[in-house]
Structure formats: structure tokens, C-alpha cells
Design an enzyme around this catalytic site. Sequence first.
Site, PDB file in Angstrom:
ATOM      1  N   TYR A 155      82.261  50.184 116.273  1.00  0.00           N
ATOM      2  CA  TYR A 155      82.824  49.997 114.926  1.00  0.00           C
ATOM      3  C   TYR A 155      84.327  50.308 114.933  1.00  0.00           C
ATOM      4  CZ  TYR A 155      83.048  50.609 109.788  1.00  0.00           C
ATOM      5  OH  TYR A 155      83.350  50.522 108.456  1.00  0.00           O
ATOM      6  N   LYS A 159      87.326  47.742 114.041  1.00  0.00           N
ATOM      7  CA  LYS A 159      88.222  48.020 112.906  1.00  0.00           C
ATOM      8  C   LYS A 159      89.670  48.196 113.369  1.00  0.00           C
ATOM      9  CE  LYS A 159      85.249  47.783 109.555  1.00  0.00           C
ATOM     10  NZ  LYS A 159      85.344  46.657 108.615  1.00  0.00           N
TER      11      LYS A 159
HETATM   12  P1  NAP Z   1      77.522  47.336 102.453  1.00  0.00           P
HETATM   13  O1  NAP Z   1      77.303  48.003 101.153  1.00  0.00           O
HETATM   14  O2  NAP Z   1      76.575  47.567 103.575  1.00  0.00           O
HETATM   15  O3  NAP Z   1      77.629  45.738 102.172  1.00  0.00           O
HETATM   16  C1  NAP Z   1      77.849  44.879 103.243  1.00  0.00           C
HETATM   17  C2  NAP Z   1      78.115  43.484 102.726  1.00  0.00           C
HETATM   18  O4  NAP Z   1      78.447  42.642 103.826  1.00  0.00           O
HETATM   19  C3  NAP Z   1      76.911  42.866 102.034  1.00  0.00           C
HETATM   20  O5  NAP Z   1      77.392  42.062 100.973  1.00  0.00           O
HETATM   21  C4  NAP Z   1      76.302  41.995 103.140  1.00  0.00           C
HETATM   22  O6  NAP Z   1      75.595  40.864 102.641  1.00  0.00           O
HETATM   23  C5  NAP Z   1      77.562  41.542 103.850  1.00  0.00           C
HETATM   24  N1  NAP Z   1      77.373  41.142 105.236  1.00  0.00           N
HETATM   25  C6  NAP Z   1      76.897  41.878 106.270  1.00  0.00           C
HETATM   26  N2  NAP Z   1      76.885  41.151 107.395  1.00  0.00           N
HETATM   27  C7  NAP Z   1      77.364  39.925 107.066  1.00  0.00           C
HETATM   28  C8  NAP Z   1      77.575  38.732 107.790  1.00  0.00           C
HETATM   29  N3  NAP Z   1      77.294  38.648 109.091  1.00  0.00           N
HETATM   30  N4  NAP Z   1      78.074  37.650 107.134  1.00  0.00           N
HETATM   31  C9  NAP Z   1      78.344  37.716 105.793  1.00  0.00           C
HETATM   32  N5  NAP Z   1      78.156  38.817 105.065  1.00  0.00           N
HETATM   33  C10 NAP Z   1      77.677  39.911 105.688  1.00  0.00           C
HETATM   34  O7  NAP Z   1      78.961  47.677 103.063  1.00  0.00           O
HETATM   35  P2  NAP Z   1      80.258  48.339 102.370  1.00  0.00           P
HETATM   36  O8  NAP Z   1      80.166  49.801 102.535  1.00  0.00           O
HETATM   37  O9  NAP Z   1      80.505  47.742 101.057  1.00  0.00           O
HETATM   38  O10 NAP Z   1      81.367  47.850 103.410  1.00  0.00           O
HETATM   39  C11 NAP Z   1      82.182  46.712 103.176  1.00  0.00           C
HETATM   40  C12 NAP Z   1      83.303  46.709 104.208  1.00  0.00           C
HETATM   41  O11 NAP Z   1      84.069  47.907 104.067  1.00  0.00           O
HETATM   42  C13 NAP Z   1      82.812  46.680 105.641  1.00  0.00           C
HETATM   43  O12 NAP Z   1      83.680  45.901 106.429  1.00  0.00           O
HETATM   44  C14 NAP Z   1      82.896  48.132 106.062  1.00  0.00           C
HETATM   45  O13 NAP Z   1      83.037  48.275 107.454  1.00  0.00           O
HETATM   46  C15 NAP Z   1      84.137  48.575 105.311  1.00  0.00           C
HETATM   47  N6  NAP Z   1      84.227  50.019 105.100  1.00  0.00           N
HETATM   48  C16 NAP Z   1      83.267  50.687 104.404  1.00  0.00           C
HETATM   49  C17 NAP Z   1      83.400  52.055 104.237  1.00  0.00           C
HETATM   50  C18 NAP Z   1      82.400  52.861 103.473  1.00  0.00           C
HETATM   51  O14 NAP Z   1      82.530  54.104 103.480  1.00  0.00           O
HETATM   52  N7  NAP Z   1      81.427  52.284 102.810  1.00  0.00           N
HETATM   53  C19 NAP Z   1      84.488  52.728 104.782  1.00  0.00           C
HETATM   54  C20 NAP Z   1      85.438  52.013 105.490  1.00  0.00           C
HETATM   55  C21 NAP Z   1      85.313  50.647 105.649  1.00  0.00           C
HETATM   56  P3  NAP Z   1      74.002  40.931 102.246  1.00  0.00           P
HETATM   57  O15 NAP Z   1      73.921  41.686 100.934  1.00  0.00           O
HETATM   58  O16 NAP Z   1      73.615  39.487 102.080  1.00  0.00           O
HETATM   59  O17 NAP Z   1      73.309  41.637 103.348  1.00  0.00           O
END
Ligand code: NAP
Length: 248
Positions: A155, A159
Site C-alpha cells: 500500500y 501511494k
Molecule cells: P472504502 O470505504 O473502502 O471505499 C473504497 C471505494 O473504492 C469503494 O467505492 C469501492 O467500490 C471502490 N473500489 C475499490 N476497488 C475498486 C476498483 N478496482 N475499481 C473501482 N472502484 C473500486 O475506502 P476509503 O477509506 O473511502 O478510501 C478511499 C481512498 O482513500 C483509497 O484510495 C484509500 O487508499 C485512500 N485513503 C483512505 C484513508 C482512510 O483512512 N480511510 C487514508 C488515506 C488514504 P465498491 O463499493 O463498489 O466496492
Amino acid sequence: MSLEGKIAVVTGASRGIGRAVALRLGAMGARVMVNYVSRPEAAREVAEEIRASGGWAEICAFNVADSGVTEAAFKKILDDHGRIDILVNNAGITRDGLLVKMKDAQWDEVLATNLKGAFTCTKAVSRAMMKQRWGRIVNISSVIGFAGNAGQANYAAAKAGLVGLTRSVARELAPRNITVNGVAPGYIVTDMTRDLPEEINEKIRGEIPLGVLGEAEDVAGAVAYLVSEDARYVTGQFIHVNGGMYMG
Ligand code: NAP
């Protein structure tokens, strides 16, 4: 900060940060394509919420890790709407494990979705944005891409890779009035982090000067700025939305 008339594609917009970004861009007047991969009902709810507030949204399914399917999806959006103005590369997954135990599949899946997915989507919108001489691309990286984290080598590499991608493409597309920036969230409450054991949450809170985990809307606010006219002179940059846990 009106985005009236702009077409925006937000990958992974069915849940979490992508959902908050889609709602925010919709509220700013953009026509939002709500991408998802596995949960149509969640994506539909996001689109309905945007429409209920007077905005415009459509759902579109594609797996960003599948370049053929993704390219075809962007071609259809361009055929239907004639333009794409804003791309938010947000779709991301985790497959955590210590390096010594990490399987090739864990590495490959995370790199394919989180890094190659952003490359494919960016490439798919670049030509249209260059012709328009206007575009905004925002890549959602992570504090982990800057600071590293035990158990997340795959990851963190993906990133951190987004940082190099962002800065290189920012240089390539700047002459055509396209900005390419990123947001690096810290720990944000979403499905990705919701199930962490309470003692881990407690430890993380202890490392955050502001003392609380972030909300998806905190990230959406940074994206809203980067796609707005206020940020027209900002490119190749990252906004750290992390409560101070990493000061880059
Ligand atoms: P999340 O709640 O797990 O949601 C993930 C989203 O990505 C869902 O809409 C999912 O669609 C979609 N997705 C996953 N794989 C995909 C693919 N192959 N093609 C198209 N869509 C896909 O994640 P989140 O926490 O909101 O994270 C969003 C972004 O922010 C990510 O890049 C993550 O690495 C980054 N981020 C998150 C955090 C955190 O603390 N949460 C921190 C830093 C960075 P479905 O609903 O259809 O499965």
C-alpha cells in the site's frame, strides 16, 4: 466555487472518501459520474442523494485495475458527454501483511488498483482535457505513502508511486492548463478503517496532534479546493489532511 457545466469522474465513489467527494462536487454544480466496482446499490444511493439536492449524477461500473474495461468506460463517457473536466483517482484497496509473509497476489492487487488504476484513468482523460485546455486531476494518496507503515509495504509503495505519477503528469499537462495534484489523508473513518481494533484506534489517536480521526468530508474539502478556480495556480502539490500526524 461553482463547477456548473463541468463533468467530473470520481473513482470508488460508492463509499467512504469517494462518496463524500462525489457529493461535494455535485453540490458545487458538477455533473458527477459515480464509479464503483462491486456495490451498485451503494453507488445508486450516492447518485440519488446528489439528484435529491438538485444536482446531476450517473453511476458507472468499472474496475480500475482492468485497463481494457476502464478505457472503454471513459470512451463511453466522452461519447455521451463530449468532455471530462475533473478526474478524482480515489479507488483504493488494502491487502495488509508483513513483508516476509506477503504473497505476490497481495502486492499485485494493491499496485494494480491503487497505482496502475490511476495511471489508466489519467491516460484515458488526458487527450480530451488537452483539447479542452482545461482539466483538474486529483489523486488520493495517503499519509502511509509519505511515512511508511509496518504491514503495508504494498500500500505504501502504491501511494508513494502516486506522488511520482502526480508530479510527472503535472509537468506534462501544465502547458495545456491542466492541474494535477493530490490529497494525502491520514486516518479517516470509512469502511477501510472502521474495523480496526479499539486499541489500535487509541494508539493512532495518540499520534494525531488534533486528537481525533478524520472524516471523509475533511478530504472532500481539500479536493473541492484543488478542482476550483481558486487553485488554478497550484499543480504538482499534495495537501495533507491528517490532523497533524505527519507534517510533510
Ligand atoms: P472504502 O470505504 O473502502 O471505499 C473504497 C471505494 O473504492 C469503494 O467505492 C469501492 O467500490 C471502490 N473500489 C475499490 N476497488 C475498486 C476498483 N478496482 N475499481 C473501482 N472502484 C473500486 O475506502 P476509503 O477509506 O473511502 O478510501 C478511499 C481512498 O482513500 C483509497 O484510495 C484509500 O487508499 C485512500 N485513503 C483512505 C484513508 C482512510 O483512512 N480511510 C487514508 C488515506 C488514504 P465498491 O463499493 O463498489 O466496492
